[in-house]
Design a protein around this motif. Sequence first.
Motif, PDB file in Angstrom:
ATOM      1  N   ILE A 188       0.881  -1.177   0.000  1.00 17.09           N
ATOM      2  CA  ILE A 188       0.000   0.000   0.000  1.00 17.09           C
ATOM      3  C   ILE A 188       0.918   1.226   0.000  1.00 17.09           C
ATOM      4  N   ARG A 189       0.831   2.012  -1.036  1.00 21.23           N
ATOM      5  CA  ARG A 189       1.722   3.160  -1.174  1.00 21.23           C
ATOM      6  C   ARG A 189       0.887   4.410  -1.454  1.00 21.23           C
ATOM      7  N   TYR A 190       1.294   5.470  -0.728  1.00 20.48           N
ATOM      8  CA  TYR A 190       0.603   6.737  -0.927  1.00 20.48           C
ATOM      9  C   TYR A 190       0.765   7.199  -2.380  1.00 20.48           C
ATOM     10  N   ALA A 191      -0.294   7.718  -2.913  1.00 23.83           N
ATOM     11  CA  ALA A 191      -0.361   8.197  -4.302  1.00 23.83           C
ATOM     12  C   ALA A 191      -0.426   7.066  -5.310  1.00 23.83           C
ATOM     13  N   LYS A 192      -0.536   5.803  -4.815  1.00 20.43           N
ATOM     14  CA  LYS A 192      -0.743   4.673  -5.733  1.00 20.43           C
ATOM     15  C   LYS A 192      -2.089   4.033  -5.440  1.00 20.43           C
ATOM     16  N   ASN A 193      -2.217   3.391  -4.299  1.00 22.77           N
ATOM     17  CA  ASN A 193      -3.479   2.734  -3.949  1.00 22.77           C
ATOM     18  C   ASN A 193      -3.910   3.061  -2.511  1.00 22.77           C
ATOM     19  N   MET A 194      -3.298   4.071  -1.917  1.00 18.17           N
ATOM     20  CA  MET A 194      -3.694   4.500  -0.581  1.00 18.17           C
ATOM     21  C   MET A 194      -4.577   5.746  -0.700  1.00 18.17           C
ATOM     22  N   THR A 195      -5.731   5.679  -0.098  1.00 11.00           N
ATOM     23  CA  THR A 195      -6.615   6.849  -0.112  1.00 11.00           C
ATOM     24  C   THR A 195      -6.544   7.629   1.191  1.00 11.00           C
ATOM     25  N   ASN A 196      -6.366   6.956   2.277  1.00 12.17           N
ATOM     26  CA  ASN A 196      -6.213   7.621   3.567  1.00 12.17           C
ATOM     27  C   ASN A 196      -5.526   6.664   4.535  1.00 12.17           C
ATOM     28  N   ILE A 197      -5.026   7.192   5.613  1.00 13.80           N
ATOM     29  CA  ILE A 197      -4.362   6.377   6.631  1.00 13.80           C
ATOM     30  C   ILE A 197      -4.625   6.995   8.003  1.00 13.80           C
ATOM     31  N   LYS A 198      -4.917   6.166   8.982  1.00  7.21           N
ATOM     32  CA  LYS A 198      -5.187   6.612  10.330  1.00  7.21           C
ATOM     33  C   LYS A 198      -4.341   5.771  11.289  1.00  7.21           C
ATOM     34  N   GLU A 301      -1.234 -12.015   5.979  1.00  7.39           N
ATOM     35  CA  GLU A 301      -0.129 -11.865   5.040  1.00  7.39           C
ATOM     36  C   GLU A 301       0.653 -10.588   5.332  1.00  7.39           C
ATOM     37  N   ILE A 302       1.909 -10.553   4.845  1.00  2.00           N
ATOM     38  CA  ILE A 302       2.781  -9.405   5.056  1.00  2.00           C
ATOM     39  C   ILE A 302       2.507  -8.344   3.992  1.00  2.00           C
ATOM     40  N   VAL A 303       2.353  -7.096   4.444  1.00  2.00           N
ATOM     41  CA  VAL A 303       2.131  -5.962   3.550  1.00  2.00           C
ATOM     42  C   VAL A 303       3.149  -4.879   3.873  1.00  2.00           C
ATOM     43  N   ARG A 304       3.566  -4.173   2.839  1.00  2.00           N
ATOM     44  CA  ARG A 304       4.436  -3.017   3.055  1.00  2.00           C
ATOM     45  C   ARG A 304       3.611  -1.749   2.875  1.00  2.00           C
ATOM     46  N   VAL A 305       3.731  -0.850   3.853  1.00  2.00           N
ATOM     47  CA  VAL A 305       3.000   0.419   3.823  1.00  2.00           C
ATOM     48  C   VAL A 305       4.026   1.549   3.715  1.00  2.00           C
ATOM     49  N   GLY A 311       6.720  10.008   6.645  1.00  2.00           N
ATOM     50  CA  GLY A 311       7.843   9.212   7.142  1.00  2.00           C
ATOM     51  C   GLY A 311       7.445   7.806   7.560  1.00  2.00           C
ATOM     52  N   ILE A 312       6.428   7.237   6.953  1.00  2.00           N
ATOM     53  CA  ILE A 312       5.950   5.892   7.312  1.00  2.00           C
ATOM     54  C   ILE A 312       6.500   4.886   6.311  1.00  2.00           C
TER      55      ILE A 312
END
Length: 632
Positions: A188-198, A301-305, A311-312
């Motif tokens: 999950i990468r910002y500006a690719k498939n991430m819409t928001n994060i909390k 499963e393992i995911v990379r955020v 800075g995440i």
Amino acid sequence: MAKPQIFNRDMKRLAYLDNALAVGYGLETNSLWTATFTLPADDPKNAYCTPLNFVEIFDGDERIDLFRIIGEDMERSNGATRYYDCEHVLATLLSDVLFQYHQCGGSGVKTADVLNYILARQTRQNWKLGACDFKRYFEYNWENSTLLAALFAVPECFDSEYLWSWDTTVYPWTLSLTVPTEALKSEIRYAKNMTNIKKTTDATSIANRVYALGYGEGVNQLTIESANGGVPYVEDALSIERYGLCSTILVDSRYQVAENLKAYAEQILAGLKEPYVSYEIGAIDLHRLTGDKFSKFRPGEIVRVVDEADGINLRTRIVRVEKADAEGDPGNVTVTIANKTQDIAGSISDLQSRALISETYAQGATNQQIYNFSDNADATHPAKLQLYISDSVVRINKMLLNIEFEAFRAYEKAIGGGGGQTTSSGGGQTTSSGGGQTTSSGGGSTTSSGGGQTSGGTALESSNVLPSETNGQAVHNHGISQHARLATTSDGKTVDGYETFIWSGAHTHPSHTHRISAHTHEVYDHTHTVRAHTHTVKDHTHTVKDHTHAIEFGIYEGQRASKATIKVDGKEIPAPSSYSNIDIVKYLATDSSGKIRRNSWHSIEILPDNMSRIVGAVFAQTFCNSRGGGDY
């Protein structure tokens, strides 16, 4: 696009739900998955959506899994709609229970054996065991538990991550317990498939020292000291240095083995030593929209955020995947990740509450018993006490021996005879006199009478003179007398041999007197000769007639000991300074694990230094579980 399908409990397809809307699901690691869907209230296929019928849920053409219907709501607004709540068919294991007490595992019993033991208790064999990547030998105890709760409890004490997985495309369905892969499965990468994060950080439950308590109560409650070097807690030094000491107490009465309890405490510590940090990420399901496999999200499963702006850069495991409407909004998905696996203890409690079964683990009770004994004993014949310890004794708190010495005691001192007996003299016997013998008088002598005396007729002068019973006259009884003198001829000459004169009889004398004049007696020198002779004893017997000796009853006391040698299970213990409250716990025989032997007799022997009566008692304080056999 595949539509939900309804099956009955025999897995017979009943209907396709062509008008199903708002098909959603929530997939969570090591927990029950959930699903929802709606139907128009006037759809005739609502008749098939009865409680506990099965429904197969899809996300587009991808099969999510098989669920069962557990609830229905109807809402009327512009049009009536029925809302259905579903849970994964793994919940069928909630319908069967382990009634009362069950124990499985331990030495030689692998994890797979334990899982098969639980699955074998299904009334209907919906599930069978698939893969099991773990080979542990923990011992498990359950009491009045659902099968699902029992299954989920098995890996809770593992010191590594685990993942429950299943396959419901075949029947019976297959359940597996595996080691989760460390391979990176999605991103999950910002500006690719991430819409928001909390991001949420919760330090309220942080604990870096965990005291663990298991089965029992009070001083008899299980701790981890025996498996942890005498320390009742586990801790994390780095966390203590960073956050200060934060202690908590973990109580779980399911655990009866210290090693298992320690492993569980270490797993809980790993989850509590750092604040709980979770990320709830709004993402676009590119896998559903474009087929991008690196954008397919599954729990465990393992995911990379990656969010470079904040800075995440995380590489962690997915905890939950949730999609609200796979039909109307297929690209909108919520992914939750966390820095530690979710504690399923809360969900287990919920599952048991729903099944109306509480954690009714029997805790047992403290027992106090006194074993008395008394017996006569000496240095070679001990007074003995046989003490039995059953396997229901969970803990032995005290075993105190008390001894008193009393006088040796007997209760009788004569017994009956054994019948008549005849003994023989052994035959006649002749003994010799040893030859003739002559003795001399030692010379003549003259004695004087000492004066005259007159006696009446009744005066008796010897033991042979008795008074008459009729007339008082004197009776003089000569008895039978025999005298011998040298034989003479008619002309007065002496010849060889002797002649014998015999007279006898009693004479009665009328009353008279005897006057004895004073005179003297003169004895001349003479000799007595006894010729050689023999004495013969004839053969004879002595007979003792049959007889008995009556028993003389009574209490007779003898010696009293001042000290004694004590042996416990055959081993002599050191001489005590006092014979009161002697602690014999450490002398009782033990098994290979160092525990006092259960289901076994134990012996106590007292050997006094001399004959004595021993009066003793053993005071035992134990903790016994409340499980047993019948109700008599």
